[in-house]
Design a protein around this motif. Structure first.
Motif, short mmCIF file in Angstrom:
data_model
loop_
_atom_site.label_atom_id
_atom_site.label_comp_id
_atom_site.label_asym_id
_atom_site.label_seq_id
_atom_site.Cartn_x
_atom_site.Cartn_y
_atom_site.Cartn_z
N MET A 175 0.84 -1.19 0.00
CA MET A 175 0.00 0.00 0.00
C MET A 175 0.88 1.24 0.00
O MET A 175 1.83 1.33 0.77
CB MET A 175 -0.85 0.02 1.27
N ARG A 224 -2.74 6.08 0.09
CA ARG A 224 -3.86 5.16 0.32
C ARG A 224 -3.95 4.79 1.79
O ARG A 224 -5.05 4.69 2.35
CB ARG A 224 -3.69 3.92 -0.53
N LEU A 225 -2.81 4.63 2.44
CA LEU A 225 -2.80 4.32 3.86
C LEU A 225 -3.35 5.49 4.68
O LEU A 225 -4.12 5.29 5.61
CB LEU A 225 -1.38 3.97 4.31
N PHE A 274 -6.67 5.47 7.00
CA PHE A 274 -6.64 5.92 8.39
C PHE A 274 -7.67 7.01 8.63
O PHE A 274 -8.35 7.02 9.65
CB PHE A 274 -5.25 6.42 8.75
#
Length: 59
Positions: A1, A5-6, A10
């Motif tokens: 990832m 995108r992370l 989150f």
């Protein structure tokens, strides 16, 4: 990832755990309304600009 995108994942996780369902939906619709108003304003201004350019210089 990848990192973006992370971060997005989150962000959605934080929203899901901190907001109640109604608050989240109200925020989404409010953001959508503001986005639509700004988008319509930009489209109308762009059309006005294009029409004025097509008319040519005024004497």
């Amino acid at each position: 990832m990848n990192a973006s995108r992370l971060a997005l994942l989150f962000f959605f996780f934080a929203l899901a755990t901190t907001l109640t369902g109604c608050d989240a939906i109200a925020g989404i619709f409010k953001a959508g309304m503001y986005t639509a108003v700004i988008g319509i304003f930009i489209v109308v201004a762009l059309l006005f600009f294009i029409v004025n350019k097509m008319r040519g210089p005024r004497s």
